[in-house]
Design a protein around this motif. Sequence first.
Motif, PDB file in Angstrom:
ATOM      1  N   GLU A 120       1.009  -1.112  -0.037  1.00  0.00           N
ATOM      2  CA  GLU A 120       0.105  -0.007  -0.154  1.00  0.00           C
ATOM      3  C   GLU A 120       0.913   1.051   0.114  1.00  0.00           C
ATOM      4  N   PRO A 121       0.428   2.163  -0.607  1.00  0.00           N
ATOM      5  CA  PRO A 121       1.123   3.522  -0.868  1.00  0.00           C
ATOM      6  C   PRO A 121       1.184   4.198   0.675  1.00  0.00           C
ATOM      7  N   VAL A 122       2.359   4.852   1.346  1.00  0.00           N
ATOM      8  CA  VAL A 122       2.237   5.578   2.581  1.00  0.00           C
ATOM      9  C   VAL A 122       2.479   6.842   2.456  1.00  0.00           C
ATOM     10  N   PHE A 123       1.917   7.549   3.079  1.00  0.00           N
ATOM     11  CA  PHE A 123       1.957   9.019   2.970  1.00  0.00           C
ATOM     12  C   PHE A 123       1.821   9.645   4.465  1.00  0.00           C
ATOM     13  N   GLN A 124       2.669   9.603   5.623  1.00  0.00           N
ATOM     14  CA  GLN A 124       2.259   9.862   6.903  1.00  0.00           C
ATOM     15  C   GLN A 124       3.125  11.165   7.324  1.00  0.00           C
ATOM     16  N   ILE A 125       2.504  12.124   8.101  1.00  0.00           N
ATOM     17  CA  ILE A 125       3.280  13.297   8.739  1.00  0.00           C
ATOM     18  C   ILE A 125       3.900  12.653  10.057  1.00  0.00           C
ATOM     19  N   GLN A 126       5.264  12.857   9.951  1.00  0.00           N
ATOM     20  CA  GLN A 126       6.040  12.516  11.190  1.00  0.00           C
ATOM     21  C   GLN A 126       6.234  13.436  12.279  1.00  0.00           C
ATOM     22  N   ARG A 127       6.236  14.550  11.717  1.00  0.00           N
ATOM     23  CA  ARG A 127       6.626  16.044  12.529  1.00  0.00           C
ATOM     24  C   ARG A 127       6.567  17.208  11.655  1.00  0.00           C
ATOM     25  N   VAL A 128       5.929  18.212  12.434  1.00  0.00           N
ATOM     26  CA  VAL A 128       5.997  19.428  11.841  1.00  0.00           C
ATOM     27  C   VAL A 128       6.813  20.220  12.717  1.00  0.00           C
ATOM     28  N   TYR A 129       7.607  21.088  12.280  1.00  0.00           N
ATOM     29  CA  TYR A 129       8.423  22.038  13.221  1.00  0.00           C
ATOM     30  C   TYR A 129       8.935  23.499  12.580  1.00  0.00           C
ATOM     31  N   LEU A 130       9.187  24.293  13.517  1.00  0.00           N
ATOM     32  CA  LEU A 130       9.838  25.491  12.960  1.00  0.00           C
ATOM     33  C   LEU A 130      11.501  25.312  13.044  1.00  0.00           C
ATOM     34  N   LYS A 131      11.874  25.425  11.902  1.00  0.00           N
ATOM     35  CA  LYS A 131      13.482  25.164  11.711  1.00  0.00           C
ATOM     36  C   LYS A 131      14.158  26.196  11.724  1.00  0.00           C
ATOM     37  N   LEU A 186       8.233  33.650  -1.068  1.00  0.00           N
ATOM     38  CA  LEU A 186       8.188  32.445  -0.596  1.00  0.00           C
ATOM     39  C   LEU A 186       8.979  31.321  -1.444  1.00  0.00           C
ATOM     40  N   GLY A 187       9.382  30.026  -0.824  1.00  0.00           N
ATOM     41  CA  GLY A 187       9.779  29.250  -1.404  1.00  0.00           C
ATOM     42  C   GLY A 187       9.778  27.757  -0.867  1.00  0.00           C
ATOM     43  N   VAL A 188      10.043  26.748  -1.558  1.00  0.00           N
ATOM     44  CA  VAL A 188       9.982  25.284  -1.103  1.00  0.00           C
ATOM     45  C   VAL A 188      10.993  24.461  -1.201  1.00  0.00           C
ATOM     46  N   GLU A 189      11.456  23.648  -0.486  1.00  0.00           N
ATOM     47  CA  GLU A 189      12.660  22.801  -0.448  1.00  0.00           C
ATOM     48  C   GLU A 189      12.258  21.530  -0.036  1.00  0.00           C
ATOM     49  N   ALA A 190      12.764  20.473  -0.785  1.00  0.00           N
ATOM     50  CA  ALA A 190      12.471  18.996  -0.262  1.00  0.00           C
ATOM     51  C   ALA A 190      13.790  18.231  -0.447  1.00  0.00           C
ATOM     52  N   GLU A 230      15.619   6.610   3.823  1.00  0.00           N
ATOM     53  CA  GLU A 230      14.862   5.718   2.662  1.00  0.00           C
ATOM     54  C   GLU A 230      13.208   5.977   2.838  1.00  0.00           C
ATOM     55  N   GLY A 231      12.800   6.775   1.963  1.00  0.00           N
ATOM     56  CA  GLY A 231      11.207   6.847   2.275  1.00  0.00           C
ATOM     57  C   GLY A 231      11.023   8.019   3.225  1.00  0.00           C
ATOM     58  N   ILE A 232      11.828   8.713   3.692  1.00  0.00           N
ATOM     59  CA  ILE A 232      11.721   9.856   4.545  1.00  0.00           C
ATOM     60  C   ILE A 232      12.335  11.211   3.928  1.00  0.00           C
ATOM     61  N   ILE A 256       8.485  16.410   8.529  1.00  0.00           N
ATOM     62  CA  ILE A 256       9.178  15.243   8.252  1.00  0.00           C
ATOM     63  C   ILE A 256       7.985  14.278   7.776  1.00  0.00           C
ATOM     64  N   PHE A 257       8.151  13.744   6.631  1.00  0.00           N
ATOM     65  CA  PHE A 257       6.936  12.958   5.950  1.00  0.00           C
ATOM     66  C   PHE A 257       7.607  11.750   5.634  1.00  0.00           C
ATOM     67  N   GLU A 258       6.830  10.616   5.711  1.00  0.00           N
ATOM     68  CA  GLU A 258       7.034   9.207   5.419  1.00  0.00           C
ATOM     69  C   GLU A 258       6.521   8.976   4.026  1.00  0.00           C
ATOM     70  N   ILE A 259       7.111   8.719   3.098  1.00  0.00           N
ATOM     71  CA  ILE A 259       6.569   8.420   1.876  1.00  0.00           C
ATOM     72  C   ILE A 259       6.802   7.412   0.980  1.00  0.00           C
TER      73      ILE A 259
END
Length: 155
Positions: A8-19, A44-48, A53-55, A83-86
């Motif tokens: 099954e596909p996995v998409f989970q939020i592990q944590r959201v934080y102010l960096k 504004l900007g977005v970085e990934a 593995e998978g995080i 941090i997302f697990e995908i």
Amino acid sequence: MADQQQQEPVFQIQRVYLKDLSLEQPNSPAILLEQEQPTVDIQLGVEAQPVAEGIFEIAVTATVQTKIKDKTVFLVEAKQAGIFEIRNVPEEQLGPILGIVAPQIVYPYLRGNVADIINRGGFPPVHLAEINFQAMYEQQQAAAAGNGGAPAVTQ
């Protein structure tokens, strides 16, 4: 390989934080006595980034600068991350998840933190507008295709 297709596909939020967060008022207190309305510039900007593995870490950055004439009233730089697990996601869907779906989850936290720090600095809060991350992502993809595949951050 057959096992991976059945998972099954996995998409989970592990944590959201102010960096990262900074507020500068280089011309205070004199600039606070000015009666003129300041101009506001928001970037504004977005970085990934893959973490493991998978995080993945997805970060949305905002730079808010207000000026009166050529003098800065305040400058806020903020980076909100998650941090997302995908896992088990088709390759063609990974980019949109990293560039659209995950930033949409992180962005409201960034908006709240930016408004809060500006308010704590003694100014009326600046509320960042809602962002169409899909349009932003598509612009980045078009820009990257236009300059030999180098990633571009727009807006």
